[in-house]
Design a protein around this motif. Structure first.
Motif, PDB file in Angstrom:
ATOM      1  N   ARG A  41      30.573  38.155  47.364  1.00 32.04           N
ATOM      2  CA  ARG A  41      31.327  39.410  47.269  1.00 32.04           C
ATOM      3  C   ARG A  41      32.828  39.155  47.463  1.00 32.04           C
ATOM      4  NH1 ARG A  41      32.595  44.078  45.095  1.00 32.04           N
ATOM      5  NH2 ARG A  41      33.418  45.590  46.565  1.00 32.04           N
ATOM      6  N   LEU A  42      33.135  38.262  48.393  1.00 34.62           N
ATOM      7  CA  LEU A  42      34.540  37.935  48.641  1.00 34.62           C
ATOM      8  C   LEU A  42      35.171  37.305  47.392  1.00 34.62           C
ATOM      9  CD1 LEU A  42      36.870  37.853  50.626  1.00 34.62           C
ATOM     10  CD2 LEU A  42      35.950  35.757  51.598  1.00 34.62           C
ATOM     11  N   GLU A  43      34.408  36.430  46.755  1.00 35.22           N
ATOM     12  CA  GLU A  43      34.896  35.812  45.520  1.00 35.22           C
ATOM     13  C   GLU A  43      35.151  36.868  44.456  1.00 35.22           C
ATOM     14  OE1 GLU A  43      31.939  32.800  44.903  1.00 35.22           O
ATOM     15  OE2 GLU A  43      33.233  31.240  45.746  1.00 35.22           O
ATOM     16  N   GLU A  44      34.228  37.829  44.390  1.00 37.21           N
ATOM     17  CA  GLU A  44      34.361  38.896  43.406  1.00 37.21           C
ATOM     18  C   GLU A  44      35.606  39.741  43.679  1.00 37.21           C
ATOM     19  OE1 GLU A  44      31.331  42.115  41.527  1.00 37.21           O
ATOM     20  OE2 GLU A  44      31.623  42.166  43.671  1.00 37.21           O
ATOM     21  N   ILE A  45      35.814  40.054  44.961  1.00 35.84           N
ATOM     22  CA  ILE A  45      36.975  40.863  45.334  1.00 35.84           C
ATOM     23  C   ILE A  45      38.268  40.141  44.962  1.00 35.84           C
ATOM     24  CG2 ILE A  45      38.291  41.680  47.339  1.00 35.84           C
ATOM     25  CD1 ILE A  45      35.576  42.473  48.586  1.00 35.84           C
ATOM     26  N   VAL A  46      38.327  38.864  45.293  1.00 38.42           N
ATOM     27  CA  VAL A  46      39.541  38.099  44.977  1.00 38.42           C
ATOM     28  C   VAL A  46      39.792  38.097  43.475  1.00 38.42           C
ATOM     29  CG1 VAL A  46      40.559  35.791  44.955  1.00 38.42           C
ATOM     30  CG2 VAL A  46      39.519  36.659  47.040  1.00 38.42           C
ATOM     31  N   SER A  47      38.711  37.926  42.682  1.00 40.90           N
ATOM     32  CA  SER A  47      38.949  37.863  41.239  1.00 40.90           C
ATOM     33  C   SER A  47      39.337  39.240  40.689  1.00 40.90           C
ATOM     34  CB  SER A  47      37.754  37.238  40.521  1.00 40.90           C
ATOM     35  OG  SER A  47      36.892  38.226  40.047  1.00 40.90           O
ATOM     36  N   LEU A  48      38.783  40.319  41.265  1.00 39.89           N
ATOM     37  CA  LEU A  48      39.193  41.670  40.842  1.00 39.89           C
ATOM     38  C   LEU A  48      40.674  41.904  41.152  1.00 39.89           C
ATOM     39  CD1 LEU A  48      36.221  43.981  41.943  1.00 39.89           C
ATOM     40  CD2 LEU A  48      36.992  43.536  39.626  1.00 39.89           C
ATOM     41  N   LEU A  49      41.086  41.475  42.343  1.00 41.74           N
ATOM     42  CA  LEU A  49      42.480  41.679  42.741  1.00 41.74           C
ATOM     43  C   LEU A  49      43.420  40.805  41.919  1.00 41.74           C
ATOM     44  CD1 LEU A  49      42.189  41.975  46.624  1.00 41.74           C
ATOM     45  CD2 LEU A  49      42.675  43.783  44.995  1.00 41.74           C
ATOM     46  N   GLU A  50      42.958  39.597  41.614  1.00 39.15           N
ATOM     47  CA  GLU A  50      43.808  38.698  40.833  1.00 39.15           C
ATOM     48  C   GLU A  50      44.007  39.213  39.411  1.00 39.15           C
ATOM     49  OE1 GLU A  50      42.040  34.876  41.444  1.00 39.15           O
ATOM     50  OE2 GLU A  50      43.357  34.427  43.154  1.00 39.15           O
ATOM     51  N   LYS A  51      42.954  39.826  38.853  1.00 40.17           N
ATOM     52  CA  LYS A  51      43.084  40.391  37.506  1.00 40.17           C
ATOM     53  C   LYS A  51      44.046  41.567  37.504  1.00 40.17           C
ATOM     54  CE  LYS A  51      38.536  39.328  35.761  1.00 40.17           C
ATOM     55  NZ  LYS A  51      37.284  40.014  36.067  1.00 40.17           N
ATOM     56  N   GLY A  52      44.148  42.269  38.647  1.00 36.97           N
ATOM     57  CA  GLY A  52      45.089  43.378  38.766  1.00 36.97           C
ATOM     58  C   GLY A  52      44.740  44.569  37.909  1.00 36.97           C
TER      59      GLY A  52
ATOM     60  N   SER B 282      43.150  33.071  51.785  1.00 32.59           N
ATOM     61  CA  SER B 282      44.560  33.071  51.394  1.00 32.59           C
ATOM     62  C   SER B 282      44.736  33.595  49.972  1.00 32.59           C
ATOM     63  CB  SER B 282      45.190  31.689  51.576  1.00 32.59           C
ATOM     64  OG  SER B 282      44.445  30.741  50.891  1.00 32.59           O
ATOM     65  N   ALA B 283      43.741  33.367  49.109  1.00 29.36           N
ATOM     66  CA  ALA B 283      43.812  33.935  47.756  1.00 29.36           C
ATOM     67  C   ALA B 283      43.821  35.461  47.816  1.00 29.36           C
ATOM     68  CB  ALA B 283      42.645  33.447  46.907  1.00 29.36           C
ATOM     69  N   LEU B 284      43.055  35.982  48.765  1.00 27.37           N
ATOM     70  CA  LEU B 284      42.971  37.432  48.952  1.00 27.37           C
ATOM     71  C   LEU B 284      44.336  37.989  49.321  1.00 27.37           C
ATOM     72  CD1 LEU B 284      40.837  39.773  49.254  1.00 27.37           C
ATOM     73  CD2 LEU B 284      40.861  39.257  51.677  1.00 27.37           C
ATOM     74  N   GLU B 285      44.973  37.379  50.308  1.00 28.93           N
ATOM     75  CA  GLU B 285      46.270  37.844  50.773  1.00 28.93           C
ATOM     76  C   GLU B 285      47.318  37.715  49.662  1.00 28.93           C
ATOM     77  OE1 GLU B 285      48.879  37.078  54.767  1.00 28.93           O
ATOM     78  OE2 GLU B 285      46.704  36.874  54.810  1.00 28.93           O
ATOM     79  N   LEU B 286      47.265  36.575  48.981  1.00 28.71           N
ATOM     80  CA  LEU B 286      48.231  36.303  47.925  1.00 28.71           C
ATOM     81  C   LEU B 286      48.113  37.312  46.789  1.00 28.71           C
ATOM     82  CD1 LEU B 286      50.245  33.980  47.958  1.00 28.71           C
ATOM     83  CD2 LEU B 286      48.838  32.853  46.232  1.00 28.71           C
ATOM     84  N   SER B 287      46.866  37.635  46.413  1.00 29.75           N
ATOM     85  CA  SER B 287      46.674  38.554  45.289  1.00 29.75           C
ATOM     86  C   SER B 287      47.251  39.922  45.621  1.00 29.75           C
ATOM     87  CB  SER B 287      45.191  38.649  44.932  1.00 29.75           C
ATOM     88  OG  SER B 287      44.498  39.301  45.955  1.00 29.75           O
ATOM     89  N   VAL B 288      47.097  40.348  46.866  1.00 32.12           N
ATOM     90  CA  VAL B 288      47.630  41.651  47.242  1.00 32.12           C
ATOM     91  C   VAL B 288      49.153  41.623  47.326  1.00 32.12           C
ATOM     92  CG1 VAL B 288      47.807  43.233  49.185  1.00 32.12           C
ATOM     93  CG2 VAL B 288      45.592  42.635  48.280  1.00 32.12           C
ATOM     94  N   LEU B 289      49.682  40.530  47.854  1.00 31.58           N
ATOM     95  CA  LEU B 289      51.145  40.424  47.914  1.00 31.58           C
ATOM     96  C   LEU B 289      51.744  40.446  46.511  1.00 31.58           C
ATOM     97  CD1 LEU B 289      51.707  37.823  50.775  1.00 31.58           C
ATOM     98  CD2 LEU B 289      52.127  40.286  50.811  1.00 31.58           C
TER      99      LEU B 289
END
Lengths: 105, 453
Positions: A41-52, B282-289
């Motif tokens: 789930r964490l991986e999924e969240i990071v990829s959702l946020l990275e896609k913006g 850190s990827a999480l924090e970075l993506s939000v920043l």
């Protein structure tokens, strides 16, 4: 005059957060779930946020959820003290690490 | 030359031994004797020669298989095998040791243990006990590992050693059992059942070191196989060294070639898990920043858009064009001779009137258009401004989140309004303070206004 590269209606949609859940695979993951599920789930969240592609409000929620998951995972890995026990015939458990230590190292 | 009679029929030891061999050689059947028996004490030396005993229920004979002959045997002889050995009897000159020199060997049916193994394997396979779909999944991170093996010996130590290296913080419970000898299978099976009945862990490793077929017998017993098949806790088998397969290996949920390998299969590599978790964090924090930065940029750009500048500027080019056309027309007319001009005058009137009318029409249209534009822009800027404000609130609410972890907090009124000034609360109010891992519900006891603020 047309606004060149900015679509106001799309932005409105974004702000209202209408197509929120289209990118989500997992539903909420809690401490009850396994480590694997939490990391997935964490991986999924990071990829959702990275896609913006999600709205700012949704991003905020996802970020919060991600921070919580990350903390839960870190907590799960933080224990480093092992227990090594031996089950006695009477059902009692005794520490076995000393026994191994003395003749193995 | 004569010998003293007393000595005539006396032989040296060597002669005696050689004479015996001569006697053997006179019997062609003995020169190609075929003897059936079971191999025991089989030993192969670096020289390539092998020594063993061939025995049956009644007798035994020492055998030697020289290197040259060993190459002609198309299987690997082992203790416990029933064979028919071909060879000749021999008394070794130097020691007088009697031995059977084996020049060839064939298998005479397989040993009883081997036959029993094959039969049980066939029977359990027919029942579907080895079927892939019966296999239970090994937990990714086990809460407690149950080891069922001997408490002495290298196996448990190997397991502990690997667990300590890979996953510090593990829980291991050893149920000590004998792993060979009479009754070992009963205790192994009982331990597996006990682990299930008392829910002692979430994965079981059952195993022992390598050995002969006889040594591994407990792991080829039906009772152990059935206990594993019935186990609700997944079982990893770790019997012997790689090449040894037992019934337990077939019926277990996962077969490890060695006890160390079993421990490796039981737990993940903790250092790698930590690495991944930190990466994601850190990827999480970075993506939000990054997102915040891009939203800020977007806001800045919106504020500077030309649509928000004076509307008149959009009308100006058209107005200039119109003026230019008019000037051109007038100057053209001035250049004409008077009479021609006089002639043209009514024409000019006829021409200029519609032109002026058109000008007036166009101007009016332009004014209408520009006032509409201004209206649209006004209403849109109003909407945008309120959206900007919402966005700014989001940004303000979000950005501290990333630094909550560093000890900052957010304070809200009871109806979830963010508090930024003491003037927003009164004594006795209940406020909530949001920290990185939860919230505090607080009562306001006193309000202290800082001087000069």
């Amino acid at each position: 005059m047309q606004e060149e590269n900015f679509d106001f209606d799309d932005w409105m949609k974004d702000m209202a957060g209408t197509d929120e859940n289209k990118n989500e695979v997992c539903s909420a993951v809690t401490d009850e779930n396994s480590y694997e599920e939490k990391i997935a789930r964490l991986e999924e969240i990071v990829s959702l946020l990275e896609k913006g592609e999600v709205s700012l409000e949704k991003s905020m929620e996802l970020f919060q959820e991600g921070v919580e998951l990350s903390n839960l995972c870190a907590k799960q890995l933080s224990k480093v003290e092992s227990t090594i026990e031996k089950l006695m015939e009477n059902g009692e458990r005794v520490d076995f690490s000393k026994t191994v230590d003395s003749d193995a190292r | 030359m004569t010998k003293p009679s007393a000595v005539a029929d006396v032989m040296t030891v060597g002669e005696f031994n050689r004479r015996i061999n001569l006697l053997f050689e006179q019997d062609p059947e003995m020169q190609r004797a075929r003897v059936q028996g079971e191999i025991s004490d089989f030993k192969r030396y670096p020289s390539g020669h092998s020594y063993f005993t061939l025995k049956d229920d009644e007798a035994a004979v020492s055998c030697v298989l020289f290197r040259g002959s060993a190459g002609r045997v198309n299987f690997s002889p082992q203790s416990g095998m029933k064979v028919i050995a071909v060879g000749k009897p021999n008394v070794y000159d130097k020691t007088g040791r009697f031995q059977f020199i084996v020049s060839g060997m064939e298998q005479a049916g397989l040993g009883d243990l081997y036959l029993a193994f094959e039969q049980l394997k066939k029977k359990l396979a027919a029942e579907g006990l080895f079927a892939q779909e019966r296999k239970l999944a090994i937990p990714y991170i086990p809460q407690r590992i149950v080891a069922i093996t001997s408490e002495a010996g290298a196996v448990i130590r190997d397991i502990i050693h690997v667990l300590e290296r890979r996953y510090p913080g593990f829980n291991l419970l050893l149920i000590p059992v004998p792993v060979q000898g009479k009754g070992a299978e009963l205790q192994i099976a009982a331990a597996i059942r006990q682990a299930n009945a008392e829910n002692l862990g979430d994965v079981i490793i059952v195993g022992r070191g390598g050995g002969s077929l006889e040594d591994l017998q407990a792991f080829n017993e039906e009772i152990v196989a059935r206990a594993i098949a019935e186990s609700q806790i997944p079982v990893i088998s770790a019997v012997g060294h790689e090449t040894d397969y037992t019934i337990v290996d077939f019926v277990s949920d996962l077969r490890a070639p060695t006890p160390s390998a079993a421990a490796e299969l039981a737990v993940p590599h903790k250092a790698r898990l930590l690495e991944r978790q930190e990466q994601l964090s850190s990827a999480l924090e970075l993506s939000v920043l990054r997102r915040l930065e891009s939203e800020r940029k977007r806001l800045r750009q919106l504020r500077e858009r030309p649509v928000l500048m004076q509307a008149a500027e959009f009308v100006a080019p058209q107005r200039r064009q119109l003026d230019f056309l008019r000037q051109q027309l007038l100057s053209e007319m001035r250049r004409l001779p008077r009479e021609a001009r006089n002639q043209l005058l009514p024409l000019q009137h006829r021409l200029s009137r519609p032109l002026e009318q058109k000008h007036a029409r166009e101007s009016k249209k332009l004014e209408l258009l520009s006032s509409r534009l201004v209206n649209i822009i006004r209403s849109r800027t109003a909407t945008q401004r309120s959206l900007f404000e919402r966005l700014l609130v989001s940004l303000d609410a979000l950005s501290p989140l990333a630094i909550l972890a560093r000890g900052y907090n957010l304070t809200y009124t009871e109806d979830k309004q963010l508090i930024s000034s003491v003037s927003e609360v009164t004594r006795g109010d209940t406020i909530s303070v949001r920290l990185q891992d939860g919230s505090l519900l607080c009562d306001v006891r006193e309000i202290i206004l800082e001087a000069g603020k």
